[in-house]
Design a protein around this motif. Sequence first.
Motif, short mmCIF file in Angstrom:
data_model
loop_
_atom_site.label_atom_id
_atom_site.label_comp_id
_atom_site.label_asym_id
_atom_site.label_seq_id
_atom_site.Cartn_x
_atom_site.Cartn_y
_atom_site.Cartn_z
N PHE A 241 0.84 -1.20 0.00
CA PHE A 241 0.00 0.00 0.00
C PHE A 241 0.87 1.25 0.00
O PHE A 241 2.05 1.19 0.31
CB PHE A 241 -0.94 0.01 1.21
N THR A 242 0.27 2.36 -0.40
CA THR A 242 0.93 3.66 -0.33
C THR A 242 0.15 4.55 0.61
O THR A 242 -1.05 4.37 0.81
CB THR A 242 1.01 4.33 -1.72
N GLU A 243 0.82 5.49 1.18
CA GLU A 243 0.27 6.47 2.11
C GLU A 243 -0.36 5.80 3.32
O GLU A 243 0.36 5.35 4.18
CB GLU A 243 -0.67 7.43 1.40
N GLY A 244 -1.69 5.70 3.41
CA GLY A 244 -2.32 5.19 4.62
C GLY A 244 -3.26 4.04 4.38
O GLY A 244 -3.98 4.00 3.39
N LEU A 245 -3.26 3.07 5.31
CA LEU A 245 -4.13 1.90 5.25
C LEU A 245 -4.66 1.63 6.64
O LEU A 245 -3.91 1.65 7.62
CB LEU A 245 -3.36 0.68 4.74
N ARG A 246 -5.97 1.38 6.72
CA ARG A 246 -6.60 0.96 7.98
C ARG A 246 -7.12 -0.46 7.79
O ARG A 246 -7.82 -0.74 6.82
CB ARG A 246 -7.75 1.89 8.36
N ILE A 247 -6.79 -1.33 8.75
CA ILE A 247 -7.25 -2.71 8.70
C ILE A 247 -8.23 -2.91 9.86
O ILE A 247 -7.87 -2.74 11.02
CB ILE A 247 -6.09 -3.71 8.81
#
Length: 132
Positions: free
Chosen positions: A26-32
């Motif tokens: 992923f790039t920048e931001g990821l929320r799981i």
Amino acid sequence: MFSRKKQPPLKSLIAHGSRIEGQLLFTEGLRIDGEVQGDVRATAEQPSLLVVSESARVEGAVHADHVIVNGTVHGPIHAGELLELQPKARIVGDVVYKALEMHQGAIISGQMRPLAVLVEEKPPLKLASNQS
């Protein structure tokens, strides 16, 4: 690099009830909020933020600049800048970080190692002799 005001935007979400199998980039931001079975890795092109929420479960290695965990991670975590462990964080694996913020209740079953900080070389110390 990561003041509270200038974090990368969360542009991707793995929702509660979703399950991903395999390597995730992923790039920048990821929320799981769901489950990931496989490594989760940020690309190195720009600052990155990964949030593992209270309901989330990750089984695999995690690599990002800023990592916030309040769920479960079974695997090593590498936070290039800041690792935030919130009260319900459960980590089974080694963690590597530049800065660490750990709330009461968070659990780590593994080794904790700060990133090696480059130390500026100093000139060698010369001792005065007692010879007259």
